[in-house]
Structures are given as structure tokens and as C-alpha cells.
Design a protein around this motif. Structure first.
Motif, PDB file in Angstrom:
ATOM      1  N   UNK A  54      57.782  28.466  48.488  1.00  0.00           N
ATOM      2  CA  UNK A  54      58.396  29.761  48.841  1.00  0.00           C
ATOM      3  C   UNK A  54      59.914  29.605  48.925  1.00  0.00           C
ATOM      4  N   UNK A  55      60.585  29.396  47.790  1.00  0.00           N
ATOM      5  CA  UNK A  55      62.051  29.196  47.846  1.00  0.00           C
ATOM      6  C   UNK A  55      62.800  30.428  48.318  1.00  0.00           C
ATOM      7  N   UNK A  56      62.244  31.620  48.099  1.00  0.00           N
ATOM      8  CA  UNK A  56      62.946  32.837  48.517  1.00  0.00           C
ATOM      9  C   UNK A  56      63.048  32.958  50.031  1.00  0.00           C
TER      10      UNK A  56
ATOM     11  N   UNK B  12      69.748  24.049  45.003  1.00  0.00           N
ATOM     12  CA  UNK B  12      69.095  22.929  45.682  1.00  0.00           C
ATOM     13  C   UNK B  12      67.722  23.363  46.196  1.00  0.00           C
ATOM     14  N   UNK B  13      67.643  24.551  46.778  1.00  0.00           N
ATOM     15  CA  UNK B  13      66.361  25.038  47.303  1.00  0.00           C
ATOM     16  C   UNK B  13      65.366  25.246  46.166  1.00  0.00           C
ATOM     17  N   UNK B  14      65.768  25.927  45.113  1.00  0.00           N
ATOM     18  CA  UNK B  14      64.858  26.193  43.995  1.00  0.00           C
ATOM     19  C   UNK B  14      64.588  24.925  43.183  1.00  0.00           C
ATOM     20  N   UNK B  15      65.476  23.941  43.243  1.00  0.00           N
ATOM     21  CA  UNK B  15      65.256  22.713  42.491  1.00  0.00           C
ATOM     22  C   UNK B  15      64.111  21.870  43.011  1.00  0.00           C
ATOM     23  N   UNK B  16      63.699  22.118  44.256  1.00  0.00           N
ATOM     24  CA  UNK B  16      62.577  21.345  44.809  1.00  0.00           C
ATOM     25  C   UNK B  16      61.281  21.646  44.067  1.00  0.00           C
ATOM     26  N   UNK B  17      61.133  22.847  43.541  1.00  0.00           N
ATOM     27  CA  UNK B  17      59.863  23.233  42.912  1.00  0.00           C
ATOM     28  C   UNK B  17      59.572  22.378  41.689  1.00  0.00           C
TER      29      UNK B  17
ATOM     30  N   UNK C 139      57.689  20.914  50.822  1.00  0.00           N
ATOM     31  CA  UNK C 139      56.601  21.671  50.195  1.00  0.00           C
ATOM     32  C   UNK C 139      56.792  23.175  50.398  1.00  0.00           C
ATOM     33  N   UNK C 140      57.265  23.567  51.574  1.00  0.00           N
ATOM     34  CA  UNK C 140      57.537  24.989  51.810  1.00  0.00           C
ATOM     35  C   UNK C 140      58.673  25.475  50.911  1.00  0.00           C
TER      36      UNK C 140
END
Length: 320
Positions: free
Chosen positions: A66-68, A106-111, A61-62
Motif C-alpha cells: 500500500x504505497x499510497x 523510495x516508497x514506491x520502489x519497495x514494491x 511489506x506495508x
């Protein structure tokens, strides 16, 4: 001592006086009995799997919110000169075919994956829960009609039904707006899965509506609205909440499946399903393109499913 009238010996017993409480000491409070949610929380706190799953879910969720904070690189910026670069100190997960950093994607794909899953779960629970409440409380011909409608949707194959819906409303050449496509994916998931939540709520209402406190409220003149929102809903919501937790994980996998088949989200949207779809042709030469998004996808699905199973066992006294 001896009794002069009977000659028998009388015995006297002494009772120890109660100890007085020290001056200024507060009276001891008795523990209040715990309710259903209190017992469930007491049971969950002792389950290591619950805390592990909750920690992973908070992490995902974090990432989505907040992917940045986790990745500073632009997930859509690529250089062909570093195409399919292997993992290194500069790029932990390597680079994809277009030279974009896999770790940032991968990080931004969670959103996108989590937004679709959460919105689909909310829509499924609201529509299915409302129809299940009406069917269970009203009964009779209302229950029969709503149950037959649910049976029709139960007969639709999930993947085939989603493909038909998405191809019908998102034909080739139509607008590629990412929010529009996400809305269509959410709509297809809700349309094909609401009957399950409807049946869960209906069975809970049927088991509760003849309870003594419901009969007493009806005898005192309580209307249908008060009985539903004041008595039925709080006591029938637990199994639906458990199902919703598991459903979030299932929808994350469903979104990835539809994106992998090319009927779900599309570029420039970044999601785990799109990354897996783009990496399928390079599994042998660049396995890292598939390994990292698939690992995050599996971890997210397992986290939500494990949390839902733990909550289900805690709320069901038969499984404790």
C-alpha cells in the motif's frame, strides 16, 4: 505406648490428610510439552532483535502493498525546474535529476524490489527443495546425477551468469514491458541459486530418512509419497525455511546490483536499484539522491538477514 509382649516402645506416625480441592474448582491442568516450533517461538519471543527485524519487515511489506498510504505524490511525475532540489518541508528527501520526488520514489520502489525477491525465493525453494528431496530419498544414481547438475550451476559466477542470461533474453531493442523484465530477473536469480537449497534439503533428508519412525512407516507398507509428504517434509522443512528468510534479503540486494549494472529492471519501473544507478553521477553535488534509497535498501536487507539468523538460532538446539 509400651508393647506388653516385647517390652519395647512402639511409635506411631501420623500422616497428614490431603487437602481436598475446593468445591467447584477446576482440576489443575499440566503443561503440555512443547514441540520444536513451540520451543523456537518461546526462544524468539525473548530476543529483542527478532521483534525489531519483524517490525521493519512489516513496515517494508506495508510499503510494497500500500504505497499510497505513505506517499501521495506520483513517483513518475517530474518538473525540471526543481531538478536536484534539496530536502525540505515540501519534499522530505528532495527531488531527483528529473524533478521527481525522491520520497515518493523510495516508497514506491519497495514494491518492485520485494516482489522480485519474494518470487525468486519461492522459485528457488520449490525447485531446489524438490530436487533435494528426490536426491536424498532416492539416493544412488539419481542422487549422483542431480548432485553433478547442481555442481555445474555452482561453478557459474553469480553476477556474470545473471548478466549473460539477461543480455541473452533481453537484448537491446526487445520489449520493455516491466513484467517481462521482472520475470527475466526472477528467472536468472532462480537458475543461479537453486543448488544451495537443493543441498540443504538433501542433507536434511539424508539425516532423517533412516530415523525409527521412517523405518516403521516403511515396514507398515507406506508408499514413497506418504513417507515424503507425511514424515520427511515436515521434519526437513525447518532449515529450508530459515534459509528462505535470509534469501529474501539477499535477493533484494541482488536485484539492486543487477539494476545498478543496467541489466536488471529499467525505467519506468521504480526500484531502489534504479534510483541508486541514476544517482551515481551526482554523489558529490547531490548526495541525498543516493543516501535515502541506499539507506532503505540496507535496512531491508539487514532486517531479513537478522530475522533469518534469529530463527536459525531458535530452531537449532546447539545454538541456544
Amino acid at each position: 505406648m509400651s508393647d506388653p509382649t516385647t517390652g519395647s516402645v512402639a511409635t506411631t506416625s501420623t500422616v497428614a490428610p490431603e487437602k481436598a480441592a475446593p468445591e467447584g474448582a477446576a482440576p489443575k491442568k499440566q503443561d503440555k510439552p512443547r514441540g520444536l516450533l513451540g520451543d523456537a517461538w518461546y526462544d524468539l519471543r525473548r530476543k529483542p532483535l527478532f521483534w525489531i527485524a519483524a517490525a521493519f519487515i512489516l513496515f517494508f511489506l506495508a510499503m510494497a502493498a500500500f504505497p499510497s498510504l505513505f506517499a501521495s505524490a506520483d513517483p513518475t511525475h517530474g518538473l525540471l525546474e526543481r531538478s536536484r532540489g534539496n530536502p525540505s518541508g515540501d519534499a522530505w528527501f528532495g527531488y531527483d535529476v528529473q524533478g521527481r520526488e525522491v520520497y515518493a520514489r523510495v516508497i514506491h520502489g519497495a514494491r518492485a524490489s520485494i516482489i522480485v525477491a519474494v518470487l525468486s525465493t519461492v522459485g528457488t525453494i520449490l525447485i531446489g527443495g524438490a530436487m533435494g528431496m528426490i536426491a536424498g530419498y532416492r539416493g544412488g544414481w539419481v542422487d549422483a546425477i542431480l548432485s553433478r547438475i547442481a555442481d555445474v550451476f555452482f561453478g557459474l559466477p553469480f553476477v556474470l551468469g545473471a548478466i549473460v542470461i539477461l543480455f541473452t533474453f533481453n537484448a537491446p531493442g526487445s520489449s520493455n514491458n516491466q513484467w517481462r523484465i521482472m520475470g527475466l530477473v526472477v528467472m536468472s536469480l532462480v537458475v543461479l541459486t537453486w543448488p544451495v537449497s537443493m543441498r540443504i534439503m538433501r542433507s536434511a533428508v539424508l539425516a532423517t530418512k533412516e530415523a525409527d519412525y521412517i523405518v516403521a512407516a516403511r515396514a507398515l507398507g507406506a508408499g514413497a509419497g506418504r513417507i515424503i509428504f507425511k514424515h520427511l517434509l515436515p521434519n526437513c522443512l525447518a532449515p529450508l525455511l530459515v534459509y528462505s528468510t535470509i534469501l529474501v534479503g539477499s535477493f533484494i540486494g541482488a536485484e539492486a546490483t543487477l539494476s545498478f549494472l543496467g541489466v536488471g529492471l529499467k525505467s519506468p519501473v521504480v526500484s531502489w536499484g534504479i534510483m541508486i544507478s541514476e544517482a551515481q553521477q551526482y554523489i558529490r553535488v547531490s548526495p541525498h539522491l543516493l543516501l535515502f534509497p541506499a539507506t532503505f535498501l540496507v535496512a531491508a536487507v539487514l532486517s531479513f538477514v537478522t530475522l533469518g539468523e534469529a530463527v536459525r538460532e531458535a530452531l537449532d538446539p546447539k545454538l541456544r
